[in-house]
Design a protein around this motif. Structure first.
Motif, PDB file in Angstrom:
ATOM      1  N   UNK A  64      55.387 -21.056  36.667  1.00 41.91           N
ATOM      2  CA  UNK A  64      56.327 -21.530  37.838  1.00 41.91           C
ATOM      3  C   UNK A  64      56.771 -23.031  37.435  1.00 41.91           C
ATOM      4  N   UNK A  65      56.231 -23.557  36.501  1.00 41.17           N
ATOM      5  CA  UNK A  65      56.392 -25.121  36.069  1.00 41.17           C
ATOM      6  C   UNK A  65      57.981 -25.344  35.984  1.00 41.17           C
ATOM      7  N   UNK A  66      58.464 -24.483  35.116  1.00 44.77           N
ATOM      8  CA  UNK A  66      60.077 -24.770  34.877  1.00 44.77           C
ATOM      9  C   UNK A  66      60.697 -23.712  35.831  1.00 44.77           C
ATOM     10  N   UNK A  67      61.022 -24.220  36.873  1.00 40.76           N
ATOM     11  CA  UNK A  67      61.795 -23.589  38.029  1.00 40.76           C
ATOM     12  C   UNK A  67      63.131 -23.020  37.840  1.00 40.76           C
ATOM     13  N   UNK A  68      63.834 -23.823  36.762  1.00 40.60           N
ATOM     14  CA  UNK A  68      65.094 -23.458  36.535  1.00 40.60           C
ATOM     15  C   UNK A  68      65.140 -22.138  35.593  1.00 40.60           C
ATOM     16  N   UNK A  69      64.002 -21.708  35.202  1.00 42.57           N
ATOM     17  CA  UNK A  69      63.933 -20.527  34.267  1.00 42.57           C
ATOM     18  C   UNK A  69      63.712 -19.127  35.143  1.00 42.57           C
ATOM     19  N   UNK A  70      63.377 -19.421  36.264  1.00 37.77           N
ATOM     20  CA  UNK A  70      63.264 -18.349  37.144  1.00 37.77           C
ATOM     21  C   UNK A  70      64.313 -17.162  37.198  1.00 37.77           C
ATOM     22  N   UNK A  71      65.658 -17.762  37.255  1.00 35.68           N
ATOM     23  CA  UNK A  71      66.815 -16.615  37.294  1.00 35.68           C
ATOM     24  C   UNK A  71      66.556 -15.693  35.914  1.00 35.68           C
ATOM     25  N   UNK A  72      65.834 -16.061  35.088  1.00 31.44           N
ATOM     26  CA  UNK A  72      65.777 -15.384  33.686  1.00 31.44           C
ATOM     27  C   UNK A  72      65.067 -14.051  33.896  1.00 31.44           C
ATOM     28  N   UNK A  73      64.149 -13.982  34.738  1.00 33.67           N
ATOM     29  CA  UNK A  73      63.103 -12.905  34.788  1.00 33.67           C
ATOM     30  C   UNK A  73      63.412 -12.112  36.274  1.00 33.67           C
ATOM     31  N   UNK A  74      62.996 -10.960  36.192  1.00 35.30           N
ATOM     32  CA  UNK A  74      62.936 -10.076  37.087  1.00 35.30           C
ATOM     33  C   UNK A  74      61.743 -10.174  38.187  1.00 35.30           C
ATOM     34  N   UNK A  75      60.691 -10.961  37.662  1.00 32.60           N
ATOM     35  CA  UNK A  75      59.264 -11.004  38.162  1.00 32.60           C
ATOM     36  C   UNK A  75      58.702 -12.413  37.712  1.00 32.60           C
ATOM     37  N   UNK A  76      58.255 -13.251  38.602  1.00 33.75           N
ATOM     38  CA  UNK A  76      57.371 -14.219  37.931  1.00 33.75           C
ATOM     39  C   UNK A  76      56.035 -14.025  38.651  1.00 33.75           C
ATOM     40  N   UNK A  77      55.127 -13.664  37.935  1.00 36.30           N
ATOM     41  CA  UNK A  77      53.870 -13.026  38.525  1.00 36.30           C
ATOM     42  C   UNK A  77      52.777 -13.467  37.819  1.00 36.30           C
ATOM     43  N   UNK A  78      52.008 -14.492  38.290  1.00 36.49           N
ATOM     44  CA  UNK A  78      50.823 -15.070  37.631  1.00 36.49           C
ATOM     45  C   UNK A  78      49.480 -14.145  37.467  1.00 36.49           C
ATOM     46  N   UNK A  79      49.669 -13.400  38.140  1.00 36.47           N
ATOM     47  CA  UNK A  79      48.354 -12.173  38.183  1.00 36.47           C
ATOM     48  C   UNK A  79      48.584 -10.972  37.302  1.00 36.47           C
ATOM     49  N   UNK A  80      49.878 -11.064  36.531  1.00 36.05           N
ATOM     50  CA  UNK A  80      50.262  -9.484  35.678  1.00 36.05           C
ATOM     51  C   UNK A  80      49.082  -9.542  34.655  1.00 36.05           C
ATOM     52  N   UNK A  81      48.616 -10.084  34.219  1.00 39.35           N
ATOM     53  CA  UNK A  81      47.013 -10.036  33.183  1.00 39.35           C
ATOM     54  C   UNK A  81      46.303  -9.403  34.140  1.00 39.35           C
ATOM     55  N   UNK A  82      45.839  -9.789  35.124  1.00 40.42           N
ATOM     56  CA  UNK A  82      44.659  -9.168  35.892  1.00 40.42           C
ATOM     57  C   UNK A  82      45.199  -7.675  36.379  1.00 40.42           C
ATOM     58  N   UNK A  83      46.644  -7.645  36.723  1.00 35.37           N
ATOM     59  CA  UNK A  83      46.881  -6.457  37.196  1.00 35.37           C
ATOM     60  C   UNK A  83      46.759  -5.261  36.103  1.00 35.37           C
ATOM     61  N   UNK A  84      47.337  -5.685  34.860  1.00 32.87           N
ATOM     62  CA  UNK A  84      47.073  -4.942  33.668  1.00 32.87           C
ATOM     63  C   UNK A  84      45.703  -4.488  33.387  1.00 32.87           C
ATOM     64  N   UNK A  85      44.612  -5.272  33.416  1.00 34.05           N
ATOM     65  CA  UNK A  85      43.408  -5.079  33.512  1.00 34.05           C
ATOM     66  C   UNK A  85      42.917  -4.060  34.273  1.00 34.05           C
ATOM     67  N   UNK A  86      43.328  -4.245  35.657  1.00 32.30           N
ATOM     68  CA  UNK A  86      43.132  -3.074  36.690  1.00 32.30           C
ATOM     69  C   UNK A  86      43.602  -1.958  36.248  1.00 32.30           C
ATOM     70  N   UNK A  87      44.640  -1.684  35.840  1.00 31.84           N
ATOM     71  CA  UNK A  87      45.204  -0.460  35.370  1.00 31.84           C
ATOM     72  C   UNK A  87      44.334   0.092  34.169  1.00 31.84           C
ATOM     73  N   UNK A  88      43.952  -0.581  33.250  1.00 32.05           N
ATOM     74  CA  UNK A  88      42.992  -0.312  32.191  1.00 32.05           C
ATOM     75  C   UNK A  88      41.875   0.352  32.793  1.00 32.05           C
ATOM     76  N   UNK A  89      41.394  -0.441  33.757  1.00 28.96           N
ATOM     77  CA  UNK A  89      40.187   0.000  34.336  1.00 28.96           C
ATOM     78  C   UNK A  89      40.012   1.538  35.114  1.00 28.96           C
ATOM     79  N   UNK A  90      41.432   1.371  35.583  1.00 27.74           N
ATOM     80  CA  UNK A  90      41.508   2.788  36.438  1.00 27.74           C
ATOM     81  C   UNK A  90      41.627   3.893  35.338  1.00 27.74           C
ATOM     82  N   UNK A  91      42.109   3.656  34.298  1.00 27.72           N
ATOM     83  CA  UNK A  91      42.467   4.812  33.446  1.00 27.72           C
ATOM     84  C   UNK A  91      41.101   5.300  32.841  1.00 27.72           C
ATOM     85  N   UNK A  92      40.056   4.665  32.944  1.00 32.69           N
ATOM     86  CA  UNK A  92      38.898   4.888  32.121  1.00 32.69           C
ATOM     87  C   UNK A  92      37.827   5.641  33.281  1.00 32.69           C
ATOM     88  N   UNK A  93      37.426   6.735  32.560  1.00 28.65           N
ATOM     89  CA  UNK A  93      36.714   7.391  33.402  1.00 28.65           C
ATOM     90  C   UNK A  93      35.168   6.746  33.935  1.00 28.65           C
TER      91      UNK A  93
END
Length: 265
Positions: free
Chosen positions: A236-265
């Protein structure tokens, strides 16, 4: 002491992202990130430091170790990986799910050596692909500035890496005498009127151009069909870039780890 705590988690997934600067932790109830904290991933610290930090956070937030029944661990710091594995075993009595290049079958890693890619970048790709299922470049503003490109069919096509914002500032300080501390704040002008302003202008406005140019080149290689997502602590530091992104999500990595965890039996 844990037996006296009275809040029970509805879901019991803990995800851990050990990076070169910080280790991030997230606890998910169902698909909602309800708790998160960070500690410095200091390579010189021993097991006791990390265990104390864990225990302190759980105690202060009325969380019980017994409520955690699954842990996903991503680490790009090899000396700390066995420390965190031991910590997870000792505190939770659990063998953690270790993120690797082959853990999520829906993601194919199309690079020369799949084992070279950081597990955090795999998590980013998993989160982006699961949510959008489109050509996507994930820009992670961390210790390194990374661009991970994943196709709409779930193939990681490649990665680009540059020094992160703080890394660039530290490199400048390491090689230049008598520079002051510089906060990472985007100045209104690129014409620096003092040393601090000059460094802010050069690095932050310079990185704005770097990021825009990289996204443009990625899109050119993919014939224009590519969305961009920003993540990382400095996203979020370079606010002028935000228009380049469909999403600015600081927790994206954690969400990916959640999805990986849920995929494992």
């Amino acid at each position: 002491m844990a037996s006296k705590l009275n809040i029970r988690l509805l879901n019991n997934l803990l995800v851990i992202d050990v990076g070169n600067t910080d280790a991030g932790f997230g606890i998910f109830e169902d698909k909602t990130l309800t708790h998160q904290f960070r500690i410095k991933s200091l390579k010189d610290e021993n097991y006791v430091f990390f265990e104390y930090s864990f225990r302190q956070y759980f105690l202060e937030n009325n969380l019980r170790f017994s409520d955690i029944t699954k842990v996903v661990l991503s680490s790009v710091v090899p000396p700390l990986t066995p420390i965190f594995k031991l910590l997870i075993n000792n505190i939770f009595g659990i063998e953690p799910i270790i993120v690797n290049a082959y853990i999520f079958p829906s993601i194919e890693i199309s690079i020369d050596n799949p084992n070279e890619i950081g597990s955090d970048l795999i998590a980013n790709a998993v989160a982006a692909f699961t949510k959008y299922k489109r050509n996507c470049v994930v820009v992670d503003f961390g210790t390194a500035l990374t661009f991970t490109v994943v196709s709409g069919t779930g193939k990681i096509l490649g990665v680009s890496i540059a020094p992160g914002l703080k890394t660039a500032v530290k490199a400048l300080f390491a090689n230049t005498a008598q520079l002051p501390d510089v906060p990472l704040e985007l100045p209104t002008s690129v014409l620096g009127k003092n040393t601090v302003h000059a460094i802010q202008a050069g690095i932050l406005w310079g990185y704005e151009g770097l990021v825009k140019n990289m996204i443009q080149k990625v899109r050119a290689e993919l014939e224009g069909d590519c969305i961009a997502i920003a993540t990382g602590g400095l996203s979020s530091i370079i606010s002028t870039l935000h228009g380049e992104f469909v999403e600015v999500n600081r927790e994206l990595t954690l969400e990916g780890l959640r999805i990986i965890g849920e995929s494992q039996a």
